[in-house]
Scaffold this motif. Structure first.
Motif, short mmCIF file in Angstrom:
data_model
loop_
_atom_site.label_atom_id
_atom_site.label_comp_id
_atom_site.label_asym_id
_atom_site.label_seq_id
_atom_site.Cartn_x
_atom_site.Cartn_y
_atom_site.Cartn_z
N ASP A 114 -6.22 5.06 2.63
CA ASP A 114 -6.99 3.81 2.73
C ASP A 114 -7.05 3.08 1.39
O ASP A 114 -7.08 1.85 1.36
N ASP A 115 -7.07 3.83 0.30
CA ASP A 115 -7.18 3.24 -1.05
C ASP A 115 -6.25 3.98 -1.99
O ASP A 115 -6.68 4.81 -2.80
N SER A 146 0.85 -1.19 0.00
CA SER A 146 0.00 0.00 0.00
C SER A 146 0.88 1.24 0.00
O SER A 146 1.39 1.64 1.04
N GLN A 165 -5.24 4.47 -6.95
CA GLN A 165 -6.25 5.12 -7.79
C GLN A 165 -5.58 6.20 -8.62
O GLN A 165 -4.93 7.10 -8.08
#
Length: 568
Positions: A527-528, A456, A531
């Motif tokens: 968190d994400d 991540s 993208q």
């Protein structure tokens, strides 16, 4: 036999025909033709001047014309009505050293308009010796590749020949030079070793390195004293290169670290840039005015000092930045071995809980284990912890945060990638407004595919430029669009002394970003993070289109961009 009248008529007809053909020829020459014509866009040319509506003609890899090209024709025309046309952006701190080997498309940066990745924060991909080569091979996990080069110049040429979408450049790492001669030892180089390091630096500069890059909070770079850095920078100075540094401190000893950088710049007679300028840790936020006063004073005195940054309040590095340098001496193997000694472990835990004694303790600076997010594991069995805070993992394991950090370093056979929340949003905005500030993601350029999705990343890998143009320019008006584009293109190109890039002028290479200034924005979050940013429409690198209507074309026209010392 023709009459005199007939002969005169024939000659008249001939003259009229020639005149007609010449007229057509002259008329055709007035209609300029290009390979590519970009029309009716808002030209923000990278100089910082006021934007205007205009066109750009491209032939081969070069900008052939800029302005109002109303009668021009082209093999390919792009209507940029309502869009902004800018020079391709320069990522002043890229960690795409390995990601470009895996995937040369460089999508997370191309989709933000980045056309040049500048690498070399302390560590560079050359020069290598055989021991370094083997250690680098042994350390590979998700990203595996053969090391087909020895020098930094050979590495950059390897990327170009492999095929990459962005241009690439690099500083030669002071850490790399040190490891080449001293390994991971905590001592000063001998006269012979320092001489060898300077010869290696000279070779790198002649291969096109931008200068010397350092990263002084990490072992073994931490072991280098100021004089060692000055001697290396004197070599780069001879070739009109730059010194660029992740300084010895960005927190408790921030002002002292700036003093050291200014001393190096002065004594080596070299331009210097501060990597990702920041005041880390709440206790240090108030040092902002004093820090900028030092930089401004040095600039007023004639030193060429500049800065770069990423547009976030969190940085990303590893758990090594939470532990004292002495325990890391000798490299990872020795570090992990020491951490398993109960007496040493107890001492390390004690030092983790306090302000670093002459070293940068990011764990202490963050103020809480809840402000450390674990985001990069080497061991598959630990990847389920990705995205959790150090505090969360400590509670899961029933151990203290310090013990947990030590255990993870040992169990993962790595420094464990970590995000630290350290900075103030108010200071981020002040930094952006500095007239000598440019921008670097401090991250790899990647895509939401394996092996990149095995960890991540910090969202800056996908959003640093778009966050500037969307959040800080359009939404918050921290700086104007033309100033932001200048700081992303013309300013860093000038600082690096790169020729024929950074501005939209005739004769420059056609590195061009075309975007919707009303829509460009970052989408990646902590968190994400995987993208892509939105709002970039078309991107050209060396005259070849690599992004078309927001989609990558697969083209890989990227070239090596070399520094001022390059000898062909």
């Amino acid at each position: 036999m023709k009459s005199t009248h007939s002969l005169l008529k024939d000659r008249y007809d001939y003259v009229i025909s020639i005149f007609f053909l010449l007229t057509i020829s002259i008329g055709c020459s007035e209609v300029a033709t290009y390979d590519i014509l970009i029309k009716n866009g808002q030209l923000v040319d990278g100089s910082g001047e006021t934007p205007y509506i205009g066109d750009i003609g491209i032939n081969a890899d070069t900008i052939a014309a800029v302005g109002k090209l109303d009668d021009a024709k082209a093999l390919q025309e792009i209507d940029a009505t309502g869009l902004t046309i800018a020079p391709g952006f320069i990522n002043m701190l890229s960690w795409s050293t390995e990601s470009l080997i895996v995937d040369g498309k460089s999508e997370s940066d191309i989709r933000q308009g980045v056309t040049l990745e500048v690498m070399g924060e302390g560590w560079s991909m050359g020069p290598l010796n055989e021991k370094m080569r083997q250690e680098q091979l042994n350390a590979q996990k998700d990203v595996k590749y053969a090391i087909e080069w020895t020098t930094l110049g050979e590495y950059l040429e390897f990327l170009e020949h492999k095929g990459i979408s962005t241009n690439v450049a690099s500083f030669v790492g002071a850490t790399t030079l040190r490891i080449h001669e001293l390994g991971e030892a905590n001592r000063s180089p001998t006269e012979v070793e320092l001489g060898n390091m300077k010869v290696l630096a000279k070779t790198a500069m002649e291969e096109g390195a931008m200068g010397i890059g350092s990263s002084l909070i990490y072992a073994p770079a931490f072991y280098a004293d100021t004089q060692e850095l000055i001697e290396l920078c004197k070599v780069a100075s001879e070739y009109d290169g730059m010194y660029i540094s992740h300084m010895r401190s960005e927190g408790d000893y921030w002002l002292e670290a700036i003093d050291e950088l200014l001393q190096i710049a002065h004594e080596a007679d070299i331009a210097a840039e501060i990597y990702h300028l920041k005041a880390g840790g709440k206790n240090n936020w108030g040092k902002w005015e004093a820090a900028i006063a030092k930089i401004d004073s040095a600039r007023n005195a004639g030193l060429n000092i500049t800065t770069d940054m990423y547009n976030y309040t969190a940085g990303a590095t590893g758990l090594d930045a939470s532990m004292p340098p002495w325990v890391q001496e000798g490299g990872y193997g020795k570090w992990a071995e020491r951490l398993q000694d109960p007496a040493i472990r107890k001492k390390v835990i004690k030092e983790m809980k306090a302000k670093g004694d002459g070293w940068e303790n990011l764990y202490f600076a963050a103020g809480s284990p809840e402000k450390l997010i674990l985001n990069g594991f080497r061991n598959d069995s630990l990847r389920y912890l990705t995205g959790k805070t150090l505090g969360e993992v400590a509670r899961m394991r029933g151990t203290s945060p310090e013990e947990t950090a030590i255990d993870l370093v040992v169990q993962d056979s790595s420094r464990v990638g970590t995000v630290y929340f350290l900075m103030s949003e108010e200071n981020v905005k002040k930094q952006i407004a500095l007239p000598y500030m440019s921008f670097g993601s401090d991250a790899a350029s990647m895509a939401p595919i394996e092996p990149f999705t095995n960890y991540s990343p910090h969202p800056r890998a996908y959003g640093n430029v778009s966050r500037l143009l969307g959040k800080y320019v359009r939404e918050e008006n921290v700086i104007s669009l033309e100033e932001a584009v200048y700081k992303l293109s013309g300013l860093p190109a000038s600082n690096l002394k790169i020729k024929k890039r950074g501005t939209l002028i005739t004769g420059n290479f056609a590195d061009i970003a075309i975007f919707d200034a009303n829509a460009i924005i970052d989408k990646a979050t902590f968190d994400d993070p995987h993208q892509f940013a939105e709002g970039m429409v078309h991107v050209f690198v060396n005259g070849e289109q690599v992004l078309k209507n927001g989609q990558h074309t697969g083209a890989t026209p990227g070239k090596v961009v070399r520094g001022p010392g390059w000898k062909k």
